[in-house]
Write an enzyme that holds these catalytic residues in place. Structure first.
Site, PDB file in Angstrom:
ATOM      1  N   HIS A  17     -10.041  -2.127 -26.022  1.00 57.02           N
ATOM      2  CA  HIS A  17      -9.286  -1.613 -24.876  1.00 57.02           C
ATOM      3  C   HIS A  17      -9.535  -0.101 -24.864  1.00 57.02           C
ATOM      4  CE1 HIS A  17      -6.787  -5.080 -26.204  1.00 57.02           C
ATOM      5  NE2 HIS A  17      -6.406  -5.204 -24.948  1.00 57.02           N
ATOM      6  N   ASP A  69      -7.398   1.717 -27.355  1.00 60.16           N
ATOM      7  CA  ASP A  69      -7.648   1.460 -28.784  1.00 60.16           C
ATOM      8  C   ASP A  69      -8.514   2.572 -29.355  1.00 60.16           C
ATOM      9  OD1 ASP A  69      -6.582  -1.062 -28.278  1.00 60.16           O
ATOM     10  OD2 ASP A  69      -8.547  -2.021 -28.141  1.00 60.16           O
ATOM     11  N   ASP A 101     -11.646 -15.913 -27.375  1.00 61.49           N
ATOM     12  CA  ASP A 101     -10.893 -15.127 -28.347  1.00 61.49           C
ATOM     13  C   ASP A 101     -10.509 -16.080 -29.468  1.00 61.49           C
ATOM     14  OD1 ASP A 101     -11.196 -12.749 -27.094  1.00 61.49           O
ATOM     15  OD2 ASP A 101      -9.056 -12.336 -26.821  1.00 61.49           O
TER      16      ASP A 101
HETATM   17  C1  XUL Z   1      -2.988 -10.571 -25.893  1.00 60.09           C
HETATM   18  C2  XUL Z   1      -4.453 -10.641 -25.935  1.00 60.09           C
HETATM   19  C3  XUL Z   1      -5.187  -9.389 -25.609  1.00 60.09           C
HETATM   20  C4  XUL Z   1      -6.446  -9.593 -24.839  1.00 60.09           C
HETATM   21  C5  XUL Z   1      -7.108  -8.328 -24.382  1.00 60.09           C
HETATM   22  O1  XUL Z   1      -2.350 -11.772 -26.155  1.00 60.09           O
HETATM   23  O2  XUL Z   1      -5.008 -11.655 -26.271  1.00 60.09           O
HETATM   24  O3  XUL Z   1      -5.434  -8.722 -26.803  1.00 60.09           O
HETATM   25  O4  XUL Z   1      -7.370 -10.315 -25.583  1.00 60.09           O
HETATM   26  O5  XUL Z   1      -6.278  -7.526 -23.642  1.00 60.09           O
HETATM   27 CO    CO Z   2      -7.004 -12.154 -26.527  1.00 58.63          CO
END
Ligand code: XUL
Ligand code: CO
Length: 439
Positions: free
Chosen positions: A101, A104, A296
């Protein structure tokens, strides 16, 4: 640049019999699986926010981990120390991508012009580290949820001024992503949702979010960036109801607003389970719509109702995830970003490495097992047989869409009653998975 993680060297692959905690048991980067090296299938990424910023602070107590990396927290020296730590960490683990981000990377200033100047300074620093290491950016994003100005949302809020700040942050984060040669850009709707419908015009807010996304695509394409935009669905937290609830909802939104050509999904395991789905479900829904973009990689705790962002260790989950990913043709722009953090009592530098080793090994094993499941063929074979009745006669005409309601009714009347439809064989199929996993 002096070494930060002293006493921890490059993490070697030592195989499944090794008892060295700082070694890979399954992740053998160059090993060929299904025609390409493991590292090309998995495309692991480090999340800047968890790994370099998060200290384990929670609602009940302060952080436990020291992430100062030898500099005063909140300074540009610290921003640079984090970058040094991150590149050393990734190099030692053989991780080739990072995700970030905007905030960050640097401490956010009171004035956005000052924040942007700091971002320019750190970008030059990171570009240099990229040149030295060959490490790439998987995706970038803007944090549109932490600053108090976003209390009512960013694109979805009630203030055009706040909307402009969201746009400015996205523009800068897109510029940084391009600068780092990033292949993707994520929209996670951190506060794009509502607490109560008593004060919320849902349709109005959705339209404004869509416009923000459309303008972002227009800007990035005009600059010549042809990477992929992603929506990262999540059903709740921080708001009670987040608009991008799950993959199906997000894909519907993209199609409704004509954004589906530029966007794919970034599926997070723990978000899928919060939505009441399995991780595999949201991957399947994305894949069947041609929208499985990136992942993710983490896992939740099904006994808890919030996002725990744990390092993935369930090999059942990683196997079925890799099964979906392999069957969809694998990643192109995307990869596996560890949006995961150590548990609060795991606060040492070794713990940081061990978290990633756990996650990378769990996905490497999942890849090997998913490949075996595909080559074994029993799951796919059963699926083909299960729908065999639709390949001929009235079944084929149903699938073609040529049988009318009268045709279908006539068929039923002719039969009088149908034969039983055949067993679903769930237990047998589960035993096949176990056999592949443990046999
Ligand atoms: C929050 C989340 C974030 C996103 C990016 O739950 O997963 O970290 O991946 O903003
Ligand atoms: Co995420």
């Amino acid at each position: 640049m002096s070494e930060i993680f002293k006493g921890i060297g490059r993490i070697p692959f030592e195989g499944s019999k090794s008892r060295n905690p700082l070694s890979f048991k399954y992740y053998d980067a160059e090993r060929i699986v299904a025609g390409k090296p493991m590292k090309a299938h998995l495309k692991f990424a480090m999340a800047w926010w968890h790994n370099l910023s998060a200290t384990g602070q929670d609602m009940f107590g302060a952080g436990t981990a020291d992430k100062s990396f030898g500099a005063a927290v909140g300074t540009m020296d610290h921003a640079k120390a984090k970058a040094d730590a991150g590149f050393e960490f990734m190099s030692k683990l053989g991780i080739e991508y990072f995700c970030f981000h905007d905030v960050d990377l640097v401490p956010e200033a009171a004035d956005i012009n000052e924040t942007n100047a700091r971002l320019d300074e750190i970008a030059a620093y990171i570009e240099e580290l990229q040149k030295q290491t060959g490490i790439k950016c998987l995706w970038g994003t803007a944090n549109l949820f932490s600053n108090p100005r976003y209390m009512n949302g960013a694109g979805s809020g009630n203030s055009p001024e706040v909307y402009c700040f969201a746009a400015a942050q996205i523009k800068k984060a897109l510029d940084l992503t391009r600068r780092f040669d990033g292949a993707g850009y994520v929209f996670w709707g951190g506060r794009e949702g509502y607490e109560t419908l008593l004060n919320t015009d849902v349709k109005f807010e959705l339209g404004n979010i869509a416009n923000l996304m459309r303008q972002s695509v227009k800007y990035a394409r005009a600059k010549g960036w042809n990477g992929c935009f992603y929506i990262e669905p999540k059903p709740k937290e921080p708001t009670k109801h987040q608009y991008d609830y799950d993959a199906a909802t997000s894909i519907g939104f993209l199609k409704e607003y004509g954004l589906d050509k530029d966007f794919k999904m970034n599926i997070e395991a723990n978000h899928a389970t919060l939505a009441g789905h399995t991780f595999q479900h949201d991957l399947r829904i994305s894949a069947m719509n041609g929208m499985l973009g990136s992942v993710d990689a983490n896992q939740g705790d099904l006994l808890l109702g919030w996002d725990t962002d744990e390092f993935p260790w369930s090999v059942y989950e990683t196997t079925m995830a890799m099964y979906e990913i392999l069957k969809s043709g694998g990643f192109t722009t995307g990869g596996l970003n560890f949006d995961a953090k150590n548990r609060r009592p795991s606060y040492t530098h070794e713990d940081m490495f061990e978290g990633f080793i756990l996650g990378m090994d769990a996905f490497a094993l999942g890849l090997l097992k998913a490949d075996e499941l595909i080559r074994d063929g029993r799951l796919e074979g059963f699926l083909q047989d299960r729908y065999a009745g639709y390949r001929e006669g009235i079944g084929k005409r149903i699938t073609d869409g040529t049988a009318t309601l009268e045709d279908l009714a006539r068929e039923a009347e002719k039969l009088g009653k149908p034969a039983l439809p055949g067993s679903g064989k769930q237990e047998y199929l589960q035993s096949v998975v176990n056999q592949i996993l443990f046999g």
